[in-house]
Design a protein around this motif. Sequence first.
Motif, PDB file in Angstrom:
ATOM      1  N   ASP A  52     -11.022 -90.941 -44.412  1.00 30.28           N
ATOM      2  CA  ASP A  52     -11.462 -90.159 -43.254  1.00 30.28           C
ATOM      3  C   ASP A  52     -12.372 -89.009 -43.678  1.00 30.28           C
ATOM      4  N   SER A  53     -12.084 -88.430 -44.833  1.00 26.17           N
ATOM      5  CA  SER A  53     -12.923 -87.319 -45.300  1.00 26.17           C
ATOM      6  C   SER A  53     -14.333 -87.790 -45.620  1.00 26.17           C
ATOM      7  N   PHE A  54     -14.443 -88.961 -46.226  1.00 25.23           N
ATOM      8  CA  PHE A  54     -15.782 -89.483 -46.489  1.00 25.23           C
ATOM      9  C   PHE A  54     -16.479 -89.894 -45.197  1.00 25.23           C
ATOM     10  N   GLU A  55     -15.717 -90.418 -44.266  1.00 28.05           N
ATOM     11  CA  GLU A  55     -16.316 -90.756 -42.970  1.00 28.05           C
ATOM     12  C   GLU A  55     -16.830 -89.498 -42.283  1.00 28.05           C
ATOM     13  N   THR A 340     -19.377 -77.561 -46.980  1.00 24.58           N
ATOM     14  CA  THR A 340     -18.693 -77.016 -45.800  1.00 24.58           C
ATOM     15  C   THR A 340     -17.952 -78.117 -45.063  1.00 24.58           C
ATOM     16  N   GLN A 341     -18.629 -79.250 -44.847  1.00 27.14           N
ATOM     17  CA  GLN A 341     -17.982 -80.368 -44.169  1.00 27.14           C
ATOM     18  C   GLN A 341     -16.819 -80.905 -44.988  1.00 27.14           C
ATOM     19  N   TRP A 342     -17.023 -81.007 -46.297  1.00 25.66           N
ATOM     20  CA  TRP A 342     -15.969 -81.544 -47.159  1.00 25.66           C
ATOM     21  C   TRP A 342     -14.735 -80.650 -47.126  1.00 25.66           C
ATOM     22  N   SER A 343     -14.933 -79.340 -47.202  1.00 25.10           N
ATOM     23  CA  SER A 343     -13.808 -78.408 -47.177  1.00 25.10           C
ATOM     24  C   SER A 343     -13.058 -78.492 -45.855  1.00 25.10           C
ATOM     25  N   GLU A 344     -13.798 -78.603 -44.764  1.00 27.12           N
ATOM     26  CA  GLU A 344     -13.163 -78.686 -43.449  1.00 27.12           C
ATOM     27  C   GLU A 344     -12.364 -79.976 -43.291  1.00 27.12           C
ATOM     28  N   SER A 345     -12.896 -81.071 -43.779  1.00 24.24           N
ATOM     29  CA  SER A 345     -12.211 -82.346 -43.592  1.00 24.24           C
ATOM     30  C   SER A 345     -11.018 -82.498 -44.534  1.00 24.24           C
ATOM     31  N   ARG A 346     -11.120 -81.916 -45.753  1.00 20.81           N
ATOM     32  CA  ARG A 346     -10.033 -82.043 -46.709  1.00 20.81           C
ATOM     33  C   ARG A 346      -8.975 -80.956 -46.542  1.00 20.81           C
ATOM     34  N   GLY A 347      -9.357 -79.791 -45.999  1.00 22.42           N
ATOM     35  CA  GLY A 347      -8.424 -78.677 -45.907  1.00 22.42           C
ATOM     36  C   GLY A 347      -8.281 -77.918 -47.212  1.00 22.42           C
ATOM     37  N   ASP A 348      -9.134 -78.213 -48.182  1.00 22.38           N
ATOM     38  CA  ASP A 348      -9.114 -77.548 -49.487  1.00 22.38           C
ATOM     39  C   ASP A 348     -10.239 -76.526 -49.560  1.00 22.38           C
ATOM     40  N   PRO A 349     -10.096 -75.496 -50.398  1.00 24.69           N
ATOM     41  CA  PRO A 349     -11.242 -74.627 -50.649  1.00 24.69           C
ATOM     42  C   PRO A 349     -12.295 -75.379 -51.448  1.00 24.69           C
TER      43      PRO A 349
END
Length: 426
Positions: A52-55, A340-349
């Motif tokens: 889902d994060s890659f999507e 920014t998108q990756w951090s938001e989708s993963r919930g990681d800093p």
Amino acid sequence: MRRIGVLTASVAGLLTLTTAACSSGSGGGDGAGTADDPTELTFYMDKGGWNDSFEAQNEVSRAEGMVLDVVQTPGSDAAAYDSFVRQSFQTNERPDLFTWSTGEKLADLVEQGVVAETTDIWAEAEAEGLVPDGLIDNYTYDGKQYCVPLNVAYWPVYYNKHVFEEHGLEVPATFDELMDAATVLRDAGVTPFHQMNVFFEFVWFQNILAGTDPEAYAGLGTGETSFTDPVVVDAAQQWLDMMHDGYFLDPGVTTEPEALLASGDVAMASFGSFLTGELASIDSVPGEDFGVFPFPNVDPSLPNGQLVLETGPLCVARGAAHEEAALEYSRWWMDDEAQTQWSESRGDPSYNPDVPVADPEMAAVVEAVGSGDLQVQQRFQEMVPWDVYNRSKEVFGEFVSDAPDDPMDGLEALQSVADEYWSQQG
């Protein structure tokens, strides 16, 4: 060649990622394509549950002419994934992009000449301030860089705010305060600390040793420190004594750590920042239900706090069908928009300092790293030789399960493996 440790991850399956990458030039050949005529990049990865994060990256990359198509191929485990990728380098089916591990495993691929160099990408990223100081060291071999960071995870201590409030506890700033809080919790019937005997068995050993003697801890990754040195033995003994005194979770408990922390069955857990996303998935709110703090130094005279960091790479296979397009994707991966998108989708800093951290307590930890108040240490798993890490899973797993009175037998076993490894290095 510089050797640094290795990251392993649970593997839910082998994934193939197809991506269309574009640049200001026209498509065709090995270069990036356009949104109308995409270049498809094969991507092998070992990160279960990250589809889902890659999507979600599609929503950002589509505007840049890049589209991700993730296809699950079930039936892989860690060993199978490792073998699959290595075997692909012997064929014309090598991936354009793949996930791997920093450290000895990546060094091995670099020595074989099968990983594309990313030195120019790193130079640009550092010049633009897209990466923190020191992260490049995890990707540097013989003065050149290979791969880019897929992700980073800081390893603070998570704590249940409701449990702390119920027992009148403040966030500990020193190791003595940490143990005082743990004693209050233990005596009240609350398990103070989480730990496992099947994954991350090394966490408390690394925390105690790094917080006692950072140089000795780092020396385990270079061969300058022996597992039988007194400072290492003392750290392991302190860890075992804490088990004997009832500060840790029963090793037979197999409930997920986020569930145990959220329910208050354990009050604290030393974990990577990926736990934030796991807690959020069960409706535990950062800053309200849980918080984080750096593991306090065992030696209060140390000038800086210590914080463990792990990082996993996104690599380009040298000689892949679309090597140049994959390198262009790697360059895009490190910029503000992608991160920014990756951090938001993963919930990681994110490792990118320009990307805001949603959790204010985690943001404070990240800020302390940037200011130099916290000294970053490699995670044990990435730092030591691969054979040593594999043996440590058995040794430290036995420590957690059986809590022997004396750690020396296990530490001598680890040093035996380390001696064999370092004797073979030029």
